[in-house]
Write a protein that holds these residues in place. Sequence first.
Motif, PDB file in Angstrom:
ATOM      1  N   ALA A 101      -7.930   5.856  -0.811  1.00  0.00           N
ATOM      2  CA  ALA A 101      -8.884   6.710  -0.720  1.00  0.00           C
ATOM      3  C   ALA A 101      -8.599   8.191  -0.860  1.00  0.00           C
ATOM      4  CB  ALA A 101      -9.262   6.500   0.854  1.00  0.00           C
ATOM      5  N   LEU A 102      -7.352   8.664  -0.425  1.00  0.00           N
ATOM      6  CA  LEU A 102      -7.206  10.162  -0.496  1.00  0.00           C
ATOM      7  C   LEU A 102      -7.108  10.503  -1.979  1.00  0.00           C
ATOM      8  CD1 LEU A 102      -7.065  11.993   1.800  1.00  0.00           C
ATOM      9  CD2 LEU A 102      -4.447  12.252   1.342  1.00  0.00           C
TER      10      LEU A 102
ATOM     11  N   VAL B 284      -0.230  -6.563  -4.967  1.00  0.00           N
ATOM     12  CA  VAL B 284       0.245  -7.922  -4.167  1.00  0.00           C
ATOM     13  C   VAL B 284      -0.971  -8.802  -4.244  1.00  0.00           C
ATOM     14  CG1 VAL B 284       1.126  -8.446  -1.873  1.00  0.00           C
ATOM     15  CG2 VAL B 284       1.885  -6.257  -2.964  1.00  0.00           C
TER      16      VAL B 284
ATOM     17  N   ASN C 261      -7.845  19.616   6.278  1.00  0.00           N
ATOM     18  CA  ASN C 261      -7.731  19.302   7.845  1.00  0.00           C
ATOM     19  C   ASN C 261      -6.214  18.654   7.785  1.00  0.00           C
ATOM     20  OD1 ASN C 261      -8.512  16.877   6.627  1.00  0.00           O
ATOM     21  ND2 ASN C 261      -9.393  16.017   8.908  1.00  0.00           N
TER      22      ASN C 261
ATOM     23  N   LEU D 147     -11.062   7.158  10.354  1.00  0.00           N
ATOM     24  CA  LEU D 147     -10.589   7.003   8.781  1.00  0.00           C
ATOM     25  C   LEU D 147     -10.059   8.552   8.311  1.00  0.00           C
ATOM     26  CD1 LEU D 147     -12.966   4.437   7.361  1.00  0.00           C
ATOM     27  CD2 LEU D 147     -11.084   4.131   8.943  1.00  0.00           C
ATOM     28  N   GLN D 148      -8.936   8.883   8.670  1.00  0.00           N
ATOM     29  CA  GLN D 148      -8.517  10.369   8.442  1.00  0.00           C
ATOM     30  C   GLN D 148      -6.929  10.041   8.237  1.00  0.00           C
ATOM     31  OE1 GLN D 148     -10.291  13.508   9.576  1.00  0.00           O
ATOM     32  NE2 GLN D 148     -11.541  12.198   8.394  1.00  0.00           N
ATOM     33  N   ALA D 149      -6.465  11.137   7.126  1.00  0.00           N
ATOM     34  CA  ALA D 149      -5.231  10.932   6.593  1.00  0.00           C
ATOM     35  C   ALA D 149      -4.193  11.181   7.784  1.00  0.00           C
ATOM     36  CB  ALA D 149      -5.149  12.042   5.482  1.00  0.00           C
TER      37      ALA D 149
ATOM     38  N   GLY E 163      -3.153   2.289   9.257  1.00  0.00           N
ATOM     39  CA  GLY E 163      -4.035   3.271   8.417  1.00  0.00           C
ATOM     40  C   GLY E 163      -5.578   2.676   8.447  1.00  0.00           C
ATOM     41  N   ASP E 164      -6.139   3.099   7.489  1.00  0.00           N
ATOM     42  CA  ASP E 164      -7.680   2.796   7.526  1.00  0.00           C
ATOM     43  C   ASP E 164      -8.011   1.424   7.784  1.00  0.00           C
ATOM     44  OD1 ASP E 164      -8.247   5.339   6.985  1.00  0.00           O
ATOM     45  OD2 ASP E 164      -9.197   5.108   5.071  1.00  0.00           O
TER      46      ASP E 164
ATOM     47  N   ALA F 230      -1.344  -0.624  -5.514  1.00  0.00           N
ATOM     48  CA  ALA F 230      -1.825  -1.042  -6.748  1.00  0.00           C
ATOM     49  C   ALA F 230      -2.513   0.042  -7.467  1.00  0.00           C
ATOM     50  CB  ALA F 230      -3.075  -1.790  -6.217  1.00  0.00           C
ATOM     51  N   GLY F 231      -2.689   1.227  -6.716  1.00  0.00           N
ATOM     52  CA  GLY F 231      -3.022   2.391  -7.812  1.00  0.00           C
ATOM     53  C   GLY F 231      -3.745   3.265  -6.782  1.00  0.00           C
TER      54      GLY F 231
ATOM     55  N   CYS G 296      -1.589   7.146   2.538  1.00  0.00           N
ATOM     56  CA  CYS G 296      -0.765   8.029   3.763  1.00  0.00           C
ATOM     57  C   CYS G 296      -0.077   7.166   4.417  1.00  0.00           C
ATOM     58  CB  CYS G 296      -2.027   8.540   4.547  1.00  0.00           C
ATOM     59  SG  CYS G 296      -3.259   9.507   3.313  1.00  0.00           S
ATOM     60  N   ALA G 297      -0.729   5.878   5.123  1.00  0.00           N
ATOM     61  CA  ALA G 297       0.217   5.218   5.968  1.00  0.00           C
ATOM     62  C   ALA G 297       1.172   4.684   5.595  1.00  0.00           C
ATOM     63  CB  ALA G 297      -0.759   3.988   6.559  1.00  0.00           C
TER      64      ALA G 297
ATOM     65  N   GLY H  77       0.889  -1.177  -0.108  1.00  0.00           N
ATOM     66  CA  GLY H  77       0.038  -0.072   0.076  1.00  0.00           C
ATOM     67  C   GLY H  77       0.907   1.318   0.037  1.00  0.00           C
ATOM     68  N   GLY H  78       0.565   2.319  -0.798  1.00  0.00           N
ATOM     69  CA  GLY H  78       1.446   3.411  -1.052  1.00  0.00           C
ATOM     70  C   GLY H  78       0.471   4.532  -0.829  1.00  0.00           C
TER      71      GLY H  78
HETATM   72  C1  LIG Z   1     -13.684  11.035  -1.007  1.00  0.00           C
HETATM   73  C2  LIG Z   1     -12.843  11.054   0.257  1.00  0.00           C
HETATM   74  C3  LIG Z   1     -12.328  11.963   0.862  1.00  0.00           C
HETATM   75  C4  LIG Z   1     -11.753  12.340   2.039  1.00  0.00           C
HETATM   76  N1  LIG Z   1     -11.559  13.401   2.488  1.00  0.00           N
HETATM   77  C5  LIG Z   1     -10.604  13.462   3.657  1.00  0.00           C
HETATM   78  C6  LIG Z   1     -10.259  14.726   4.197  1.00  0.00           C
HETATM   79  O1  LIG Z   1     -10.551  15.690   3.962  1.00  0.00           O
HETATM   80  N2  LIG Z   1      -9.375  14.556   5.271  1.00  0.00           N
HETATM   81  C7  LIG Z   1      -8.985  13.401   6.032  1.00  0.00           C
HETATM   82  O2  LIG Z   1      -8.100  13.436   6.820  1.00  0.00           O
HETATM   83  N3  LIG Z   1      -9.286  12.220   5.570  1.00  0.00           N
HETATM   84  C8  LIG Z   1     -10.170  12.137   4.250  1.00  0.00           C
HETATM   85  N4  LIG Z   1     -10.485  11.049   3.455  1.00  0.00           N
HETATM   86  C9  LIG Z   1      -9.943   9.740   4.240  1.00  0.00           C
HETATM   87  C10 LIG Z   1      -8.632   9.539   3.843  1.00  0.00           C
HETATM   88  O3  LIG Z   1      -8.263   9.206   2.577  1.00  0.00           O
HETATM   89  C11 LIG Z   1      -8.223   8.061   4.461  1.00  0.00           C
HETATM   90  O4  LIG Z   1      -8.074   8.049   6.006  1.00  0.00           O
HETATM   91  C12 LIG Z   1      -6.472   7.598   4.160  1.00  0.00           C
HETATM   92  O5  LIG Z   1      -6.464   7.834   2.779  1.00  0.00           O
HETATM   93  C13 LIG Z   1      -6.154   6.339   4.806  1.00  0.00           C
HETATM   94  O6  LIG Z   1      -4.832   5.977   4.323  1.00  0.00           O
HETATM   95  P1  LIG Z   1      -4.362   4.600   4.066  1.00  0.00           P
HETATM   96  O7  LIG Z   1      -2.747   4.707   3.700  1.00  0.00           O
HETATM   97  O8  LIG Z   1      -4.653   3.891   5.200  1.00  0.00           O
HETATM   98  O9  LIG Z   1      -5.215   4.101   2.971  1.00  0.00           O
HETATM   99  P2  LIG Z   1      -5.283   4.721   1.332  1.00  0.00           P
HETATM  100  O10 LIG Z   1      -4.997   5.895   1.369  1.00  0.00           O
HETATM  101  O11 LIG Z   1      -6.784   4.126   0.975  1.00  0.00           O
HETATM  102  O12 LIG Z   1      -4.332   3.820   0.533  1.00  0.00           O
HETATM  103  C14 LIG Z   1      -4.314   2.270   0.331  1.00  0.00           C
HETATM  104  C15 LIG Z   1      -3.157   1.837  -0.585  1.00  0.00           C
HETATM  105  O13 LIG Z   1      -3.130   0.210  -0.593  1.00  0.00           O
HETATM  106  C16 LIG Z   1      -2.783   0.313  -1.932  1.00  0.00           C
HETATM  107  N5  LIG Z   1      -3.624  -1.153  -2.057  1.00  0.00           N
HETATM  108  C17 LIG Z   1      -4.460  -1.827  -1.762  1.00  0.00           C
HETATM  109  N6  LIG Z   1      -4.659  -3.047  -1.919  1.00  0.00           N
HETATM  110  C18 LIG Z   1      -3.508  -3.436  -2.657  1.00  0.00           C
HETATM  111  C19 LIG Z   1      -2.569  -4.631  -2.988  1.00  0.00           C
HETATM  112  N7  LIG Z   1      -3.286  -5.757  -2.815  1.00  0.00           N
HETATM  113  N8  LIG Z   1      -1.301  -4.456  -3.254  1.00  0.00           N
HETATM  114  C20 LIG Z   1      -0.750  -3.375  -3.324  1.00  0.00           C
HETATM  115  N9  LIG Z   1      -1.287  -2.272  -3.150  1.00  0.00           N
HETATM  116  C21 LIG Z   1      -2.740  -2.383  -2.307  1.00  0.00           C
HETATM  117  C22 LIG Z   1      -3.701   1.062  -2.761  1.00  0.00           C
HETATM  118  O14 LIG Z   1      -3.400   1.269  -4.099  1.00  0.00           O
HETATM  119  C23 LIG Z   1      -3.304   2.382  -1.972  1.00  0.00           C
HETATM  120  O15 LIG Z   1      -2.113   2.918  -2.341  1.00  0.00           O
HETATM  121  C24 LIG Z   1     -11.241  10.911   2.560  1.00  0.00           C
HETATM  122  C25 LIG Z   1     -11.760   9.551   1.946  1.00  0.00           C
HETATM  123  C26 LIG Z   1     -12.432   9.643   0.693  1.00  0.00           C
HETATM  124  C27 LIG Z   1     -12.765   8.283   0.105  1.00  0.00           C
END
Ligand SMILES: Cc1cc2nc3c(=O)[nH]c(=O)nc-3n(C[C@H](O)[C@H](O)[C@H](O)COP(=O)(O)OP(=O)(O)OC[C@H]3O[C@@H](n4cnc5c(N)ncnc54)[C@H](O)[C@@H]3O)c2cc1C
Length: 287
Positions: free
Chosen positions: A36-37, A77, A45, A257-259, A250-251, A32-33, A11-12, A8-9
């Motif tokens: 959420a962010l 993956v 924020n 569920l916040q960045a 992360g999420d 993978a692509g 925020c976390a 996963g690439g």
């Molecule tokens: C529409 C929307 C608006 C938002 N607005 C805000 C905001 O204003 N402020 C805020 O704080 N938060 C906001 N959020 C929430 C925020 O985006 C998430 O809390 C944050 O992105 C979580 O980070 P993460 O790294 O856990 O997951 P993600 O950012 O979702 O990253 C997941 C990563 O895992 C990768 N992945 C998944 N499966 C695989 C696999 N099998 N192999 C390889 N890679 C994989 C994906 O490609 C991606 O790179 C919003 C979310 C959405 C959907």
Amino acid sequence: MYDLLIVGGGCAGSSAAITARQRNLKVLMLYAGDGALEKAARVDNYPGLPQTSGGDMVRLFRKQAQDMGAEVKRQLVQKVLPMGEGFSVLAGMDLYEARTILLALGTSRVNPLQGEEELLGQGVSYCATCDGMFYKGKHMIVVAGGQEAVEEANYLSEIGRVSYFTEKPHDKAGLSAAITQLSGKPKAIEQAGAGMRLVTDQGSLEADGVFVLRPAVAMTQLLPEVAVQKGAVVTDENLMTNLLGVFAAGDLIGAPLQAAKAVGDGNRAALAISSYLRRQAAQVEQE
Ligand SMILES: Cc1cc2nc3c(=O)[nH]c(=O)nc-3n(C[C@H](O)[C@H](O)[C@H](O)COP(=O)(O)OP(=O)(O)OC[C@H]3O[C@@H](n4cnc5c(N)ncnc54)[C@H](O)[C@@H]3O)c2cc1C
């Protein structure tokens, strides 16, 4: 052998890669692509980056990780396999080895087709590299959920005959001319004698096997041994899962569920991973 492989690439994952590099770990981050962010048109924020689009934020995070020496690749993956002291990780056509794993997949959910999970391993596969050779010279159906499927379908077309159905619209540039593209939305997979039948909203097609190639993988497929409760991966105070050497952030591990929280998780996980690796090395020295 990487010290840390991050799945996963977002925020976390990016935050963990940055801190792990500061601790001088050898890091590979696979994503993978879009996460959420990238779907957020504007984020207000997150400290230091006011009124920035989510896509721009993630690109900055990833670039910082890369500039600090993390290897960053766009690859889905498919499988994490515990192997002795470390892990083997299958992504596309590649196999990587790492001492620790950080799961930072976000909340991407997979909606399986009717019959898909029941027939997994009995004619249904999620992995062209793992299972393609079982279908040498045979007819395979590919159910494709994203452009990552193109490379794997091309590989299958070198082994046998491939019929390609699109589950979600995606860029098919580069798809081999040997592959037959068919229309119809996939609905269900059924057993058909010794083979398989894919049922779509426009009819059905039989083949020897069905490869479902989506840009997301269910945890039950990626690493089924990991404990999940109410949809969130369970971790201890160091963000380690029930599996030694596998951490999560992360999420994926739950609310909020916040960045900013995901970035904080990534930082905590990387520090915990660095300590864990130091303890492991000290133990080996003692033995
Ligand atoms: C529409 C929307 C608006 C938002 N607005 C805000 C905001 O204003 N402020 C805020 O704080 N938060 C906001 N959020 C929430 C925020 O985006 C998430 O809390 C944050 O992105 C979580 O980070 P993460 O790294 O856990 O997951 P993600 O950012 O979702 O990253 C997941 C990563 O895992 C990768 N992945 C998944 N499966 C695989 C696999 N099998 N192999 C390889 N890679 C994989 C994906 O490609 C991606 O790179 C919003 C979310 C959405 C959907």
